[in-house]
Design a protein around this motif. Structure first.
Motif, PDB file in Angstrom:
ATOM      1  N   THR A 185       0.085  12.595  -4.768  1.00 26.46           N
ATOM      2  CA  THR A 185      -0.051  13.778  -3.924  1.00 26.46           C
ATOM      3  C   THR A 185      -1.500  14.236  -3.901  1.00 26.46           C
ATOM      4  OG1 THR A 185       0.445  15.249  -5.788  1.00 26.46           O
ATOM      5  CG2 THR A 185       2.293  14.582  -4.379  1.00 26.46           C
ATOM      6  N   VAL A 186      -1.860  14.958  -2.851  1.00 36.14           N
ATOM      7  CA  VAL A 186      -3.167  15.594  -2.725  1.00 36.14           C
ATOM      8  C   VAL A 186      -2.934  16.985  -2.149  1.00 36.14           C
ATOM      9  CG1 VAL A 186      -3.532  14.546  -0.443  1.00 36.14           C
ATOM     10  CG2 VAL A 186      -5.491  15.395  -1.748  1.00 36.14           C
ATOM     11  N   PRO A 223       0.836  -1.210   0.000  1.00 35.12           N
ATOM     12  CA  PRO A 223       0.000   0.000   0.000  1.00 35.12           C
ATOM     13  C   PRO A 223       0.866   1.253   0.000  1.00 35.12           C
ATOM     14  CG  PRO A 223      -0.732  -1.572   1.664  1.00 35.12           C
ATOM     15  CD  PRO A 223       0.584  -2.063   1.171  1.00 35.12           C
ATOM     16  N   VAL A 224       0.324   2.329  -0.570  1.00 38.29           N
ATOM     17  CA  VAL A 224       1.027   3.609  -0.595  1.00 38.29           C
ATOM     18  C   VAL A 224       0.154   4.665   0.070  1.00 38.29           C
ATOM     19  CG1 VAL A 224       2.353   3.067  -2.659  1.00 38.29           C
ATOM     20  CG2 VAL A 224       0.131   4.187  -2.879  1.00 38.29           C
ATOM     21  N   THR A 225       0.808   5.632   0.716  1.00 34.40           N
ATOM     22  CA  THR A 225       0.118   6.759   1.329  1.00 34.40           C
ATOM     23  C   THR A 225       0.515   8.032   0.603  1.00 34.40           C
ATOM     24  OG1 THR A 225       0.083   5.677   3.495  1.00 34.40           O
ATOM     25  CG2 THR A 225      -0.237   8.065   3.456  1.00 34.40           C
ATOM     26  N   PHE A 226      -0.466   8.795   0.168  1.00 37.79           N
ATOM     27  CA  PHE A 226      -0.182  10.001  -0.606  1.00 37.79           C
ATOM     28  C   PHE A 226       0.341  11.117   0.301  1.00 37.79           C
ATOM     29  CE2 PHE A 226      -2.755   9.516  -4.748  1.00 37.79           C
ATOM     30  CZ  PHE A 226      -2.423   8.172  -4.825  1.00 37.79           C
ATOM     31  N   SER A 227       1.152  11.988  -0.280  1.00 40.75           N
ATOM     32  CA  SER A 227       1.676  13.149   0.438  1.00 40.75           C
ATOM     33  C   SER A 227       0.732  14.333   0.258  1.00 40.75           C
ATOM     34  CB  SER A 227       3.070  13.526  -0.087  1.00 40.75           C
ATOM     35  OG  SER A 227       3.976  12.445   0.054  1.00 40.75           O
ATOM     36  N   GLU A 228       0.507  15.080   1.329  1.00 44.39           N
ATOM     37  CA  GLU A 228      -0.333  16.265   1.234  1.00 44.39           C
ATOM     38  C   GLU A 228       0.546  17.490   1.019  1.00 44.39           C
ATOM     39  OE1 GLU A 228      -3.926  18.666   3.562  1.00 44.39           O
ATOM     40  OE2 GLU A 228      -3.178  16.745   4.337  1.00 44.39           O
TER      41      GLU A 228
END
Length: 384
Positions: free
Chosen positions: A305-306, A46-51
């Motif tokens: 990214t978000v 799984p990957v977690t997006f950077s804000e």
């Protein structure tokens, strides 16, 4: 109802995290030269997006609408060179420099795409209609067939891939050879009510009563997607992923490798907008004590990214349009069209009353097509 061109949001039950590999039955003691069935590789981690920091739009120069066609009607498609257009008036028509009066196309709930060089047009309609390939310069029909379709795409100028619809288990993804008219089935037959596809025709997602499948548009390999009945998800335009938006945040599963994508944990609405290939999304989220979904954020799935967008505003009577390449977001209104330039952080306004209908031009990521509701007069608006 269904999704003929991939632009509309369609909600489905969300996918679970995998599918059991198909098994094979072999009689004990018997010899078999057949290889064992392939085992699907495990999904990537799984990957977690950077804000990223919020993007605040600053006012940019006013834009001027340019008349494309007087009293044209409802816009469907514009060729990359801007010289040919498909519109719907009393009928669906292709207008070109050599056919200023238009050529009638048989399509219900019509959709259409041009080749990248604008020399050929592919048109179809959702449900029973005619799928046709037309030579734009002459208006000559190069290939056509009757059927019920959910989407179609050019693989090459001489090859079309399309998916028909049926709930009796007979629908297939098929390839049409334009020069010979030969149709070659690609996928196994299955039930399909809705589908969405990438712009190049290489990725397809189908759905029939919550049973979903991913199909490789070149090989036709079909992979059923597991079903989890809890909640609703949004299928991304471009057959790229399924996303679950809820009070717990925004998460996606990318297909075909089933990678989990954790975008963020802010309460997110399932009202969202996609670019034509599913690489970007404009999402709405809660950022106020009243719990109203009135704020906007931009998701870049390639960069993972978000970021919050400040200064962007929805307009009554119109919907956001995400243009190809994710550079421009447009929305119409009763007084004109707003264009949000993400590349430069500017918001432009093109005054004209009213211009509720806004769309993008194929192959022109910074060109807006707008239609005056009462007269059907069509305009183009170029974002510098």
């Amino acid at each position: 109802m269904g999704c003929s061109d991939g632009r509309r949001t369609v909600r489905y039950p969300p996918p679970s995290s995998g599918m059991p590999a198909p098994g094979a039955s072999i009689t004990p003691g018997a010899q078999s030269s057949a290889p064992p069935p392939p085992v699907a590789p495990p999904p990537p981690p799984p990957v977690t997006f950077s804000e990223l920091p919020a993007l605040v739009f600053k006012p940019g120069p006013a834009l001027r609408p340019q008349t494309l066609a007087p009293g044209a009607g409802s816009f469907i498609a514009l060729s990359p060179d801007g010289r040919s257009a498909v519109v719907e008036t009393d009928a669906v028509r292709l207008f070109t420099p050599s056919m200023p009066q238009g050529m009638v196309l048989d399509a219900r709930v019509p959709s259409a795409v041009f080749t990248a060089d604008g020399t050929r047009l592919l048109s179809w309609g959702f449900g029973m209609s005619e799928l046709s390939v037309v030579d734009v310069a002459t208006g000559r029909v190069l290939a056509k067939r009757e059927g019920e379709y959910c989407a179609a795409r050019f693989l090459t100028p001489d090859q079309v891939v399309f998916h028909d619809t049926s709930l009796d288990g007979t629908a297939r993804l098929s390839k049409l050879d334009v020069s010979t008219g030969r149709v070659t089935p690609l996928s196994l037959p299955h039930s399909v009510e809705y589908c969405t596809a990438s712009a190049d025709g290489h990725r397809w997602l189908t759905d029939a009563n919550g049973k979903r499948a991913f199909i490789d548009g070149v090989s036709g390999q079909l992979r059923p997607l597991a079903v989890d009945e809890a909640g609703n998800v949004v299928a991304a335009v471009g057959a790229a992923r399924y996303c679950l938006a809820s009070e717990k945040g925004f998460d996606c599963v990318r297909v075909p490798d089933s990678r989990e994508e954790h975008v963020w944990k802010k309460p997110t609405s399932d009202t969202m907008y996609w670019d034509p290939d599913g690489a970007f999304a404009l999402i709405t989220f809660v950022d106020n004590p009243e719990g109203v979904y009135s704020s906007y954020a931009w998701v870049d799935f390639a960069a993972m990214t978000v970021r919050e967008l400040r200064g962007i505003k929805g307009r009554s009577g119109s919907l956001f349009q995400i243009h190809p390449g994710g550079q421009v977001i447009s929305i119409g209104s009763g007084s004109g069209v707003y264009a949000y330039d993400l590349a430069r952080g500017r918001v432009h306004f093109a005054a004209h009353s009213p211009l509720y209908s806004n769309d993008f031009a194929q192959g022109q990521p910074r060109r807006i097509v707008a239609v005056e509701d009462d007269s059907g007069k069509m305009f183009t608006i170029d974002v510098p």
